[in-house]
Design a protein around this motif. Structure first.
Motif, PDB file in Angstrom:
ATOM      1  N   LEU A 192       0.826  -1.202   0.000  1.00 27.59           N
ATOM      2  CA  LEU A 192       0.000   0.000   0.000  1.00 27.59           C
ATOM      3  C   LEU A 192       0.863   1.255   0.000  1.00 27.59           C
ATOM      4  CD1 LEU A 192      -2.770  -1.022   2.540  1.00 27.59           C
ATOM      5  CD2 LEU A 192      -2.958  -0.861   0.050  1.00 27.59           C
ATOM      6  N   GLY A 225      -7.041  -4.132  -2.143  1.00 30.33           N
ATOM      7  CA  GLY A 225      -5.651  -4.187  -1.726  1.00 30.33           C
ATOM      8  C   GLY A 225      -4.696  -3.641  -2.759  1.00 30.33           C
ATOM      9  N   SER A 283      -3.724  -0.351  -5.469  1.00 29.68           N
ATOM     10  CA  SER A 283      -3.757   1.093  -5.287  1.00 29.68           C
ATOM     11  C   SER A 283      -4.322   1.872  -6.460  1.00 29.68           C
ATOM     12  CB  SER A 283      -2.342   1.607  -4.997  1.00 29.68           C
ATOM     13  OG  SER A 283      -1.869   1.073  -3.793  1.00 29.68           O
ATOM     14  N   THR A 297      -4.877   5.072  -1.234  1.00 24.90           N
ATOM     15  CA  THR A 297      -3.708   5.016  -0.365  1.00 24.90           C
ATOM     16  C   THR A 297      -4.154   4.474   0.989  1.00 24.90           C
ATOM     17  OG1 THR A 297      -3.924   7.241   0.567  1.00 24.90           O
ATOM     18  CG2 THR A 297      -2.769   7.047  -1.545  1.00 24.90           C
ATOM     19  N   VAL A 298      -3.239   4.446   1.918  1.00 21.91           N
ATOM     20  CA  VAL A 298      -3.557   3.948   3.253  1.00 21.91           C
ATOM     21  C   VAL A 298      -4.680   4.766   3.885  1.00 21.91           C
ATOM     22  CG1 VAL A 298      -2.632   3.626   5.566  1.00 21.91           C
ATOM     23  CG2 VAL A 298      -1.260   3.034   3.591  1.00 21.91           C
TER      24      VAL A 298
END
Length: 129
Positions: A16, A75, A77, A110-111
């Motif tokens: 990630l 999962g 991006s 993103t995270v």
């Protein structure tokens, strides 16, 4: 229903990304990402023909995350969005000046963030020196 198709996977490391910088200068939108827990693994995505973008926190993008899980590979991006609600909205807001068949929505997860970009052309994606 929107469908999320993975894209740019050949340029992305598995894992990630975190948003390092999002900047619009002289008509170019540049998104700088860094691989989570890494100092050196960075990626730059540059849109020179974008018409709009939006950024939301992950908790404000739960519907998009559900759609990704339903229609694609969670999962990852980077996605291209087919049958995009955002593209429909932009076309409606322009009173039809923009044609939906010429526009593509790109989604970057993103995270902590979800970034949507509508563009006429694909972005350039590169690893900075």
């Amino acid at each position: 229903m929107q469908r999320y198709i993975t894209t740019f996977q050949e340029l992305a490391n598995s894992g990630l990304y975190d948003l390092e910088e999002l900047c619009e200068r002289s008509g170019v939108l540049e998104i700088r990402l860094c691989l989570l827990n890494s100092v050196s693994n960075r990626l730059v995505i540059s849109f020179s023909s974008h018409l709009g973008f939006r950024k939301a926190g992950e908790s404000e993008g739960l519907v998009a995350l559900d759609a990704i899980a339903t229609t694609s590979s969670p999962g990852r991006s980077f996605y291209v969005v087919e049958d995009s609600d955002y593209v429909r909205w932009l076309v409606e807001q322009s009173h039809g000046i923009q044609k939906p068949e010429l526009l593509t929505q790109y989604t970057i997860v993103t995270v902590d963030d979800i970034i949507d970009v509508i563009a006429l052309d694909p972005p350039s994606v590169f690893v900075p020196p």
